[in-house]
Design a protein around this motif. Structure first.
Motif, PDB file in Angstrom:
ATOM      1  N   GLY A   1       0.808  -1.205   0.000  1.00 41.88           N
ATOM      2  CA  GLY A   1       0.000   0.000   0.000  1.00 41.88           C
ATOM      3  C   GLY A   1       0.847   1.263   0.000  1.00 41.88           C
ATOM      4  N   LYS A   2       0.234   2.341  -0.464  1.00 45.97           N
ATOM      5  CA  LYS A   2       0.928   3.626  -0.583  1.00 45.97           C
ATOM      6  C   LYS A   2       1.351   4.144   0.782  1.00 45.97           C
ATOM      7  N   ASP A   3       2.505   4.801   0.797  1.00 46.05           N
ATOM      8  CA  ASP A   3       3.038   5.477   1.984  1.00 46.05           C
ATOM      9  C   ASP A   3       3.443   4.523   3.099  1.00 46.05           C
ATOM     10  N   ARG A   4       3.588   3.239   2.807  1.00 47.15           N
ATOM     11  CA  ARG A   4       4.126   2.324   3.797  1.00 47.15           C
ATOM     12  C   ARG A   4       5.652   2.420   3.844  1.00 47.15           C
ATOM     13  N   ALA A   5       6.235   3.016   2.828  1.00 47.30           N
ATOM     14  CA  ALA A   5       7.687   3.228   2.793  1.00 47.30           C
ATOM     15  C   ALA A   5       7.960   4.722   2.680  1.00 47.30           C
ATOM     16  N   PHE A   6       9.082   5.141   3.231  1.00 55.06           N
ATOM     17  CA  PHE A   6       9.503   6.536   3.173  1.00 55.06           C
ATOM     18  C   PHE A   6      10.731   6.636   2.279  1.00 55.06           C
ATOM     19  N   ARG A   7      10.622   7.454   1.245  1.00 59.21           N
ATOM     20  CA  ARG A   7      11.763   7.768   0.380  1.00 59.21           C
ATOM     21  C   ARG A   7      11.781   9.281   0.227  1.00 59.21           C
ATOM     22  N   ALA A   8      12.862   9.912   0.621  1.00 57.22           N
ATOM     23  CA  ALA A   8      12.920  11.357   0.792  1.00 57.22           C
ATOM     24  C   ALA A   8      12.422  12.131  -0.419  1.00 57.22           C
ATOM     25  N   SER A   9      12.875  11.776  -1.622  1.00 54.67           N
ATOM     26  CA  SER A   9      12.519  12.555  -2.801  1.00 54.67           C
ATOM     27  C   SER A   9      11.031  12.493  -3.122  1.00 54.67           C
ATOM     28  N   ARG A  10      10.341  11.482  -2.594  1.00 55.29           N
ATOM     29  CA  ARG A  10       8.898  11.366  -2.819  1.00 55.29           C
ATOM     30  C   ARG A  10       8.083  11.765  -1.598  1.00 55.29           C
ATOM     31  N   SER A  11       8.582  11.456  -0.431  1.00 57.38           N
ATOM     32  CA  SER A  11       7.764  11.541   0.780  1.00 57.38           C
ATOM     33  C   SER A  11       7.780  12.898   1.467  1.00 57.38           C
ATOM     34  N   ILE A  12       8.775  13.710   1.212  1.00 51.44           N
ATOM     35  CA  ILE A  12       8.840  15.019   1.874  1.00 51.44           C
ATOM     36  C   ILE A  12       8.148  16.055   0.999  1.00 51.44           C
ATOM     37  N   ALA A  13       7.127  16.698   1.547  1.00 55.29           N
ATOM     38  CA  ALA A  13       6.349  17.682   0.796  1.00 55.29           C
ATOM     39  C   ALA A  13       7.173  18.956   0.576  1.00 55.29           C
ATOM     40  N   PRO A  14       6.971  19.646  -0.552  1.00 50.32           N
ATOM     41  CA  PRO A  14       7.666  20.912  -0.782  1.00 50.32           C
ATOM     42  C   PRO A  14       7.373  21.910   0.342  1.00 50.32           C
ATOM     43  N   GLY A  15       8.414  22.552   0.807  1.00 52.34           N
ATOM     44  CA  GLY A  15       8.259  23.529   1.881  1.00 52.34           C
ATOM     45  C   GLY A  15       8.380  22.948   3.269  1.00 52.34           C
ATOM     46  N   ALA A  16       8.406  21.612   3.381  1.00 46.17           N
ATOM     47  CA  ALA A  16       8.549  20.980   4.695  1.00 46.17           C
ATOM     48  C   ALA A  16       9.997  21.069   5.168  1.00 46.17           C
ATOM     49  N   LEU A  17      10.189  21.055   6.469  1.00 48.48           N
ATOM     50  CA  LEU A  17      11.545  21.073   7.033  1.00 48.48           C
ATOM     51  C   LEU A  17      12.124  19.661   6.909  1.00 48.48           C
ATOM     52  N   TYR A  18      12.998  19.474   5.928  1.00 43.02           N
ATOM     53  CA  TYR A  18      13.460  18.114   5.646  1.00 43.02           C
ATOM     54  C   TYR A  18      14.284  17.505   6.777  1.00 43.02           C
ATOM     55  N   PRO A  19      15.097  18.277   7.548  1.00 46.90           N
ATOM     56  CA  PRO A  19      15.826  17.616   8.648  1.00 46.90           C
ATOM     57  C   PRO A  19      14.880  16.965   9.652  1.00 46.90           C
ATOM     58  N   ASP A  20      13.809  17.687  10.008  1.00 50.11           N
ATOM     59  CA  ASP A  20      12.841  17.130  10.953  1.00 50.11           C
ATOM     60  C   ASP A  20      12.129  15.927  10.342  1.00 50.11           C
ATOM     61  N   ALA A  21      11.747  16.058   9.064  1.00 54.56           N
ATOM     62  CA  ALA A  21      11.015  14.972   8.399  1.00 54.56           C
ATOM     63  C   ALA A  21      11.862  13.713   8.309  1.00 54.56           C
ATOM     64  N   LEU A  22      13.133  13.852   8.000  1.00 58.57           N
ATOM     65  CA  LEU A  22      14.014  12.695   7.859  1.00 58.57           C
ATOM     66  C   LEU A  22      14.203  11.969   9.190  1.00 58.57           C
ATOM     67  N   LEU A  23      14.620  12.714  10.202  1.00 55.15           N
ATOM     68  CA  LEU A  23      14.923  12.077  11.486  1.00 55.15           C
ATOM     69  C   LEU A  23      13.672  11.518  12.155  1.00 55.15           C
ATOM     70  N   MET A  24      12.553  12.245  12.065  1.00 56.73           N
ATOM     71  CA  MET A  24      11.315  11.758  12.654  1.00 56.73           C
ATOM     72  C   MET A  24      10.849  10.473  11.978  1.00 56.73           C
ATOM     73  N   SER A  25      10.998  10.404  10.666  1.00 62.12           N
ATOM     74  CA  SER A  25      10.578   9.212   9.930  1.00 62.12           C
ATOM     75  C   SER A  25      11.452   8.016  10.272  1.00 62.12           C
ATOM     76  N   VAL A  26      12.750   8.238  10.465  1.00 62.57           N
ATOM     77  CA  VAL A  26      13.629   7.137  10.876  1.00 62.57           C
ATOM     78  C   VAL A  26      13.180   6.599  12.238  1.00 62.57           C
ATOM     79  N   ARG A  27      12.916   7.507  13.181  1.00 58.21           N
ATOM     80  CA  ARG A  27      12.542   7.084  14.537  1.00 58.21           C
ATOM     81  C   ARG A  27      11.236   6.296  14.556  1.00 58.21           C
TER      82      ARG A  27
END
Length: 251
Positions: free
Chosen positions: A29-55
């Motif tokens: 199903g969609k969004d069961r995996a996180f891949r930065a170039s697809r999963s981070i919305a434009p304008g989002a703070l990517y450092p927070d999005a990356l580390l939070m998604s890993v955790r």
């Protein structure tokens, strides 16, 4: 919330990362995996999005391309995001699986890695060869399902156990139409019955079939009544008696 975090370096393994992302989406199903170039919305703070998604992930797949080890200067930089994501997984106890991209990618050697990433060389890896992509992707998907029970249950249609206070409704041996709703709280205002033959009782009180229910006093008090419906043949006689009528009263 993603279940699988796909770690990769742009320019070395990003095409394999995209293949893995597509395979997991098709399978679980969609969004069961996180891949930065697809999963981070434009304008989002990517450092927070990356580390939070890993955790929040249950598994990290580290895509290792043929040139991955050649990025020595980046790997030894504490601010390198490929390194930071893997370190974050290690520190949070998220399992990490190295995915070797292509036939020419060798297993990592501890001596070639910074101390913070040396553990990668000791982890069992899987290989994903584009020339055998279908079989390798399926094998990787099987591994992911094995390591993430929620995805296994999702794929096999196994519903999670009911929570406290929940109510389960079921109907069996039904011929015709059955209507079933969610758990009920309070009064239920509607009853749906279709194709019934014979009397049906769905609540309190009496049930009357093929007749009209009449109410009132049927004694000789002036309030009684006789109701006759349909075609009648022969005499019809009806008598009321009132034990409370005074003796001799012939009214």
């Amino acid at each position: 919330m993603p279940d699988v975090f796909i770690n990769y370096r742009t320019g070395d393994g990003n095409d394999i990362a995209a293949l893995i992302d597509t395979e997991l989406a098709n399978r679980f199903g969609k969004d069961r995996a996180f891949r930065a170039s697809r999963s981070i919305a434009p304008g989002a703070l990517y450092p927070d999005a990356l580390l939070m998604s890993v955790r929040r992930s249950a598994l990290l797949l580290a895509v290792i391309g043929a040139d991955w080890i050649n990025f020595q200067s980046r790997l030894r930089d504490p601010e390198d995001w490929v390194r930071k994501e893997i370190e974050e997984a290690f520190s949070c106890g998220v399992p990490v699986v190295p995915v070797l991209a292509g036939r020419g990618t060798e297993r990592l050697r501890k001596a070639e890695l910074p101390d913070e990433l040396a553990r990668l060389a000791e982890l069992q890896s899987v290989r994903l060869d584009t020339q055998n992509a279908e079989a390798d992707l399926k094998r990787l998907g099987d591994l992911v399902a094995e390591m993430v029970p929620e995805l296994y249950d999702l794929e096999h249609g196994e519903a999670p156990p009911p929570g406290p206070g929940s109510v389960s409704n079921s109907a069996g041996d039904v011929s015709g139409t059955a209507v079933q709703s969610r758990d009920f709280t309070g009064d239920v205002g509607n009853t749906v019955i279709k194709g019934a033959t014979g009397p049906v009782h769905a609540g309190q009180g009496n049930i009357y079939q093929n007749s009209r229910h009449l109410s009132g006093d049927r004694h000789y008090s002036g309030n009684g009544m006789t109701n006759i419906e349909g075609n009648q043949r022969g005499d019809i006689r009806h008598r009321f008696e009132d034990s409370s009528r005074p003796e001799g009263d012939e009214r």
